[in-house]
Write a protein that holds these residues in place. Structure first.
Motif, short mmCIF file in Angstrom:
data_model
loop_
_atom_site.label_atom_id
_atom_site.label_comp_id
_atom_site.label_asym_id
_atom_site.label_seq_id
_atom_site.Cartn_x
_atom_site.Cartn_y
_atom_site.Cartn_z
N GLY A 131 -32.91 91.92 -25.61
CA GLY A 131 -33.57 90.70 -25.17
C GLY A 131 -32.99 89.48 -25.87
N ASP A 132 -33.43 88.34 -25.44
CA ASP A 132 -32.95 87.07 -26.00
C ASP A 132 -33.93 86.57 -27.05
N VAL A 133 -33.39 86.18 -28.20
CA VAL A 133 -34.21 85.63 -29.29
C VAL A 133 -33.46 84.49 -29.96
N THR A 134 -34.20 83.67 -30.68
CA THR A 134 -33.60 82.60 -31.47
C THR A 134 -33.63 83.05 -32.93
N LEU A 135 -32.49 82.96 -33.59
CA LEU A 135 -32.36 83.40 -34.98
C LEU A 135 -32.04 82.21 -35.88
N THR A 136 -32.55 82.25 -37.10
CA THR A 136 -32.17 81.28 -38.12
C THR A 136 -31.58 82.08 -39.27
N GLN A 137 -30.35 81.75 -39.66
CA GLN A 137 -29.66 82.47 -40.71
C GLN A 137 -29.02 81.50 -41.69
N THR A 138 -28.84 81.98 -42.93
CA THR A 138 -28.08 81.23 -43.92
C THR A 138 -26.82 82.05 -44.19
N LEU A 139 -25.66 81.41 -44.04
CA LEU A 139 -24.37 82.08 -44.26
C LEU A 139 -23.73 81.50 -45.51
N ARG A 140 -23.33 82.39 -46.46
CA ARG A 140 -22.69 81.96 -47.70
C ARG A 140 -21.35 82.64 -47.85
N LEU A 141 -20.30 81.84 -47.96
CA LEU A 141 -18.96 82.37 -48.23
C LEU A 141 -18.82 82.64 -49.71
N SER A 142 -18.08 83.70 -50.06
CA SER A 142 -17.82 83.94 -51.48
C SER A 142 -16.85 82.87 -51.98
N PRO A 143 -16.99 82.46 -53.24
CA PRO A 143 -16.11 81.42 -53.76
C PRO A 143 -14.67 81.89 -53.92
N VAL A 144 -14.43 83.20 -53.85
CA VAL A 144 -13.08 83.74 -54.01
C VAL A 144 -12.43 83.82 -52.63
N ALA A 145 -11.84 82.74 -52.19
CA ALA A 145 -11.08 82.65 -50.94
C ALA A 145 -11.88 83.04 -49.70
N GLY A 146 -13.20 83.05 -49.78
CA GLY A 146 -14.03 83.36 -48.62
C GLY A 146 -13.81 84.75 -48.07
N ILE A 147 -13.59 85.73 -48.97
CA ILE A 147 -13.31 87.08 -48.49
C ILE A 147 -14.57 87.86 -48.15
N ASN A 148 -15.73 87.38 -48.59
CA ASN A 148 -17.01 88.00 -48.25
C ASN A 148 -17.94 86.93 -47.69
N LEU A 149 -18.88 87.39 -46.89
CA LEU A 149 -19.86 86.51 -46.28
C LEU A 149 -21.23 87.13 -46.43
N ARG A 150 -22.14 86.42 -47.08
CA ARG A 150 -23.53 86.88 -47.20
C ARG A 150 -24.35 86.22 -46.09
N ILE A 151 -25.04 87.06 -45.33
CA ILE A 151 -25.86 86.59 -44.23
C ILE A 151 -27.31 86.87 -44.57
N GLU A 152 -28.09 85.81 -44.72
CA GLU A 152 -29.50 85.93 -45.07
C GLU A 152 -30.35 85.62 -43.84
N GLN A 153 -31.30 86.52 -43.58
CA GLN A 153 -32.21 86.33 -42.45
C GLN A 153 -33.53 87.00 -42.78
N LYS A 154 -34.61 86.26 -42.66
CA LYS A 154 -35.96 86.77 -42.92
C LYS A 154 -36.07 87.45 -44.28
N GLY A 155 -35.48 86.86 -45.30
CA GLY A 155 -35.58 87.38 -46.67
C GLY A 155 -34.65 88.53 -46.99
N GLU A 156 -33.86 88.97 -46.05
CA GLU A 156 -32.91 90.07 -46.30
C GLU A 156 -31.49 89.54 -46.27
N THR A 157 -30.63 90.11 -47.12
CA THR A 157 -29.22 89.68 -47.19
C THR A 157 -28.32 90.87 -46.88
N VAL A 158 -27.33 90.60 -46.03
CA VAL A 158 -26.34 91.61 -45.66
C VAL A 158 -24.97 91.05 -46.02
N LEU A 159 -24.08 91.89 -46.53
CA LEU A 159 -22.73 91.47 -46.90
C LEU A 159 -21.73 91.90 -45.83
N ALA A 160 -20.86 90.97 -45.46
CA ALA A 160 -19.79 91.26 -44.50
C ALA A 160 -18.46 90.96 -45.20
#
Length: 166
Positions: A131-160
């Motif tokens: 289904g279709d939903v609206t999401l609000t996320q906070t995206l944080r790049l790692s300070p080391v050349a942006g090799i990792n991305l932390r995605i925060e949504q609803k109090g949970e953080t996932v690493l990419a």
């Protein structure tokens, strides 16, 4: 004598009418006699959405105010530690100029707020088979050349992890 007085009166009326036609007030249309108060008229007008400073600046410059992901966030990412090494991964996603495209869903960027040089808060319209939903996320790049991305949504953080070479 009555004719002279009538002629003078008509001439005076004609002069006044001609003067009124040439006055600046004559250029303005007459207000209708039955006008509603200003507050009532304003209440009848549809409310317009507030315009952000970015939208106003973009409009003044003649360009679109469409939200776009900063260049450092764009590219191919994977949630799995070894997902980038695989040809196909169900945990891979790509961030383009205005979308996040995953294996089973696509999120279109509708709003973006830069929190600092490496962090943004985004609002996304997500379309998926669930289904279709609206999401609000906070995206944080790692300070080391942006090799990792932390995605925060609803109090949970996932690493990419970035799959593209930096």
């Amino acid at each position: 004598m009555k004719t002279t007085v009538t002629a003078i009166a008509l001439t005076s009326v004609f002069s006044l009418a001609l003067a009124a036609c040439n006055s600046p007030a004559a250029d303005k249309p007459a207000a209708p006699a039955d006008t509603a108060p200003v507050a009532e008229q304003a209440a009848q007008q549809p409310a317009s959405a507030p315009v952000s400073a970015a939208e106003e600046e973009a409009a003044m410059a003649g360009r679109s105010a469409r939200a776009v992901f900063p260049v450092g966030f764009r590219g191919n990412w994977d949630y799995s530690d070894d997902g980038c090494a695989k040809d196909e991964s169900g945990t891979r996603f790509a961030i383009t100029e205005n979308q996040i495209k995953g294996y089973e869903d696509t999120s279109t960027l509708t709003a973006l707020e830069a929190l600092d040089d490496l962090t943004i808060r985004v609002v996304l319209d997500n379309q998926s088979s669930d289904g279709d939903v609206t999401l609000t996320q906070t995206l944080r790049l790692s300070p080391v050349a942006g090799i990792n991305l932390r995605i925060e949504q609803k109090g949970e953080t996932v690493l990419a992890h970035r799959c593209d070479k930096v």
